[in-house]
Design a protein around this motif. Structure first.
Motif, short mmCIF file in Angstrom:
data_model
loop_
_atom_site.label_atom_id
_atom_site.label_comp_id
_atom_site.label_asym_id
_atom_site.label_seq_id
_atom_site.Cartn_x
_atom_site.Cartn_y
_atom_site.Cartn_z
N MET A 1 0.83 -1.20 0.00
CA MET A 1 0.00 0.00 0.00
C MET A 1 0.87 1.25 0.00
O MET A 1 0.63 2.20 -0.75
CB MET A 1 -0.91 0.00 1.23
N HIS A 2 1.90 1.23 0.85
CA HIS A 2 2.78 2.40 0.91
C HIS A 2 3.48 2.65 -0.41
O HIS A 2 3.50 3.77 -0.93
CB HIS A 2 3.80 2.20 2.03
N ASP A 3 4.05 1.58 -1.00
CA ASP A 3 4.85 1.75 -2.21
C ASP A 3 4.00 2.22 -3.39
O ASP A 3 4.39 3.12 -4.13
CB ASP A 3 5.54 0.43 -2.57
N VAL A 4 2.82 1.62 -3.56
CA VAL A 4 1.98 1.98 -4.70
C VAL A 4 1.43 3.39 -4.55
O VAL A 4 1.53 4.22 -5.47
CB VAL A 4 0.83 0.95 -4.85
N VAL A 5 0.84 3.67 -3.40
CA VAL A 5 0.21 4.98 -3.21
C VAL A 5 1.25 6.09 -3.19
O VAL A 5 1.04 7.16 -3.76
CB VAL A 5 -0.64 4.98 -1.92
N THR A 6 2.39 5.83 -2.53
CA THR A 6 3.42 6.87 -2.47
C THR A 6 3.91 7.25 -3.85
O THR A 6 4.11 8.44 -4.15
CB THR A 6 4.60 6.37 -1.61
N HIS A 7 4.10 6.27 -4.71
CA HIS A 7 4.59 6.58 -6.05
C HIS A 7 3.59 7.46 -6.82
O HIS A 7 3.98 8.41 -7.49
CB HIS A 7 4.84 5.28 -6.82
N ARG A 8 2.29 7.14 -6.68
CA ARG A 8 1.28 7.93 -7.40
C ARG A 8 1.18 9.34 -6.84
O ARG A 8 1.17 10.32 -7.58
CB ARG A 8 -0.09 7.23 -7.29
N VAL A 9 1.12 9.43 -5.50
CA VAL A 9 0.95 10.75 -4.90
C VAL A 9 2.19 11.60 -5.12
O VAL A 9 2.11 12.82 -5.31
CB VAL A 9 0.64 10.61 -3.39
N SER A 10 3.36 10.98 -5.11
CA SER A 10 4.58 11.76 -5.32
C SER A 10 4.60 12.38 -6.72
O SER A 10 5.13 13.49 -6.91
CB SER A 10 5.81 10.88 -5.11
N ARG A 11 4.04 11.70 -7.71
CA ARG A 11 3.94 12.30 -9.05
C ARG A 11 3.04 13.53 -9.01
O ARG A 11 3.33 14.55 -9.66
CB ARG A 11 3.38 11.28 -10.04
N MET A 12 1.95 13.45 -8.25
CA MET A 12 1.07 14.59 -8.12
C MET A 12 1.78 15.76 -7.44
O MET A 12 1.64 16.92 -7.86
CB MET A 12 -0.19 14.19 -7.32
N VAL A 13 2.55 15.44 -6.39
CA VAL A 13 3.29 16.49 -5.70
C VAL A 13 4.29 17.15 -6.64
O VAL A 13 4.46 18.39 -6.65
CB VAL A 13 4.00 15.90 -4.47
N LEU A 14 4.96 16.33 -7.44
CA LEU A 14 5.93 16.88 -8.39
C LEU A 14 5.27 17.80 -9.39
O LEU A 14 5.75 18.92 -9.65
CB LEU A 14 6.64 15.73 -9.10
N GLN A 15 4.16 17.37 -9.98
CA GLN A 15 3.46 18.20 -10.96
C GLN A 15 2.92 19.48 -10.33
O GLN A 15 2.96 20.55 -10.94
CB GLN A 15 2.32 17.41 -11.60
N ALA A 16 2.43 19.37 -9.08
CA ALA A 16 1.96 20.57 -8.40
C ALA A 16 3.10 21.54 -8.14
O ALA A 16 2.95 22.77 -8.26
CB ALA A 16 1.28 20.18 -7.09
N SER B 1 11.77 12.15 -0.23
CA SER B 1 12.11 12.50 -1.60
C SER B 1 10.88 12.89 -2.41
O SER B 1 10.91 13.80 -3.23
CB SER B 1 12.83 11.33 -2.29
N ALA B 2 9.77 12.16 -2.17
CA ALA B 2 8.54 12.49 -2.88
C ALA B 2 8.08 13.90 -2.55
O ALA B 2 7.66 14.66 -3.43
CB ALA B 2 7.45 11.48 -2.53
N CYS B 3 8.14 14.27 -1.27
CA CYS B 3 7.74 15.62 -0.88
C CYS B 3 8.68 16.68 -1.45
O CYS B 3 8.30 17.83 -1.65
CB CYS B 3 7.69 15.74 0.65
N ALA B 4 9.94 16.28 -1.69
CA ALA B 4 10.91 17.21 -2.24
C ALA B 4 10.87 17.29 -3.75
O ALA B 4 11.60 18.08 -4.36
CB ALA B 4 12.32 16.82 -1.79
N GLY B 5 10.02 16.45 -4.39
CA GLY B 5 9.87 16.54 -5.83
C GLY B 5 10.55 15.46 -6.63
O GLY B 5 10.67 15.56 -7.84
N VAL B 6 11.02 14.38 -5.97
CA VAL B 6 11.68 13.29 -6.67
C VAL B 6 10.91 11.99 -6.36
O VAL B 6 11.07 11.43 -5.28
CB VAL B 6 13.15 13.13 -6.25
N PRO B 7 10.08 11.51 -7.28
CA PRO B 7 9.37 10.24 -7.06
C PRO B 7 10.37 9.08 -6.98
O PRO B 7 11.32 9.02 -7.77
CB PRO B 7 8.46 10.10 -8.27
N VAL B 8 10.16 8.19 -6.05
CA VAL B 8 11.08 7.07 -5.84
C VAL B 8 10.29 5.77 -5.85
O VAL B 8 9.24 5.66 -5.21
CB VAL B 8 11.83 7.21 -4.49
N GLU B 9 10.80 4.79 -6.58
CA GLU B 9 10.25 3.44 -6.57
C GLU B 9 11.17 2.55 -5.75
O GLU B 9 12.39 2.55 -5.95
CB GLU B 9 10.13 2.89 -7.99
N LEU B 10 10.58 1.79 -4.83
CA LEU B 10 11.35 0.91 -3.95
C LEU B 10 11.09 -0.54 -4.34
O LEU B 10 9.95 -0.98 -4.39
CB LEU B 10 10.96 1.15 -2.49
#
Length: 365
Positions: free
Chosen positions: A171-186, A247-256
């Motif tokens: 749940m963390h890995d999937v949702v984090t990757h999607r939301v981090s893309r949104m954060v980056l675009q925002a 990293s996601a909050c800083a604008g770099v999406p990360v896949e683990l």
């Protein structure tokens, strides 16, 4: 035990066996009635094991007391196969079915009383030997059953914890990757938009996304609390997911990604592996804003490989300011101190990779 609180057909068979043994004693009158009542109580051996054990012990002591007080009325009999007739079931039940409610003396007292009652018949060594052997075997069998039940319960609980850990991680890995893309675009929209209201809305969206990532990480931590499983499915490493969220909050999406069966590592290896990922992601934010990063942990026999790869950055990408970290030379020295090696270099597509290899197996912490 779930089914250990109600009689089963096997318990009825135990009552018949105990009754048959009672009839072989040769007793008559009140002693026979008392012994048969003790045999009937075996039906509730699962529901009230200690009570049944004490009833059996009492049925063994009463004839001895009566023999002392009125030897002509209640002479001791040696025709029995075992004494007392319910000793096997009393000892077995006390140690097999009372383990979840009682430990130590409460379990053993009725068993010891049964053993001492049999020893009172010292003038008939064959009967004493048979009785003591039966009590010992019954006690050992009860202990074995109780231990097996505890092990089965612990294995079921562990399986549940591992499954909860797996679901929380996915749940963390999937949702984090999607939301981090949104954060980056925002973040990109907040940086490039010429409309003040659009920039404000984008910044609010970015901040909300970061809060959602942090709340998700906190929720996953709660799901994993007290599991004893470590990171991932038993990985003996510090949890890397906070670095992913950061990293996601800083604008770099990360896949683990985790490959291979986890193996134990020493404390210094675990801390250094965490440091490698932390510094590599910090360098991605600093030197390749807008890039996608992939953290991969690979377990091969005798070795743990920690790799961080990123795609080329984007010139106009949004990323938060990154504090200065250690350089690659210092990072390499830290890895070598932990007994590992570090490889770095550019990728053909313009990205960059950092990969460290560590020995597995427990060593100095």
């Amino acid at each position: 035990m779930v089914d250990g609180v109600r009689p089963r057909p096997l318990d009825a068979v135990a009552v018949l066996v105990a009754g048959g043994l009672t009839l072989t004693t040769g007793y008559q009158g009140p002693v026979l009635v008392l012994s048969l009542a003790a045999a009937v109580s075996v039906l509730w051996m699962r529901r009230a094991p200690l009570t049944v054990a004490w009833i059996g012990a009492g049925s063994a002591l009463v004839p001895l007391v009566l023999h002392v007080l009125a030897p002509d009325v209640a002479p001791l009999r040696t025709e029995a196969i075992l004494w007392p007739p319910t000793c096997v079931f009393g000892a077995y039940g006390a140690l097999a079915f009372a383990a979840d409610r009682y430990r130590g003396a409460p379990q053993w007292l009725p068993v010891i009383t049964l053993a001492l009652a049999a020893l009172r018949l010292a003038d008939w060594p064959p009967l004493v030997l048979r009785s003591e052997a039966a009590i010992a075997l019954a006690a050992l069998s009860g202990m074995y059953l109780a231990a097996r039940g505890r092990l089965r319960t612990e294995l079921a609980e562990r399986a549940g914890r591992v499954e909860r850990e797996r679901l929380a991680g996915e749940m963390h890995d999937v949702v984090t990757h999607r939301v981090s893309r949104m954060v980056l675009q925002a973040g990109v929209l907040a940086l490039t938009s010429g409309d003040e209201r659009a920039r404000a809305a984008a910044e609010e969206l970015r901040a909300t996304g970061c809060e959602a990532l942090e709340e998700l990480r906190h929720m996953v931590a709660l799901l994993r609390r007290d599991t004893g499983e470590g990171f991932g499915l038993g990985l003996p490493l510090p949890d890397l997911r906070p670095l992913v969220t950061e990293s996601a909050c800083a604008g770099v999406p990360v896949e683990l990604v985790v490959d291979g069966a986890p193996e134990p590592v020493s404390g210094v290896v675990g801390r250094t592996a965490y440091l490698v990922v932390q510094e590599a992601l910090a360098n991605v934010r600093k030197h390749a804003p807008g890039a996608d990063a992939r953290v991969r942990l690979r377990y091969v026999p005798g070795s743990l490989r920690v790799g961080v790869r990123n795609s080329p950055g984007l010139p106009d990408a949004w990323v938060t300011v990154t504090a200065p970290g250690m350089g690659l030379l210092e990072l390499r020295q830290r890895v070598e101190v932990a007994g590992g090696t570090l490889e770095t270099g550019a990728e053909p597509d313009g990205g960059f990779h950092v990969e460290a290899a560590f020995p597995t197996g427990l060593g100095p912490s």
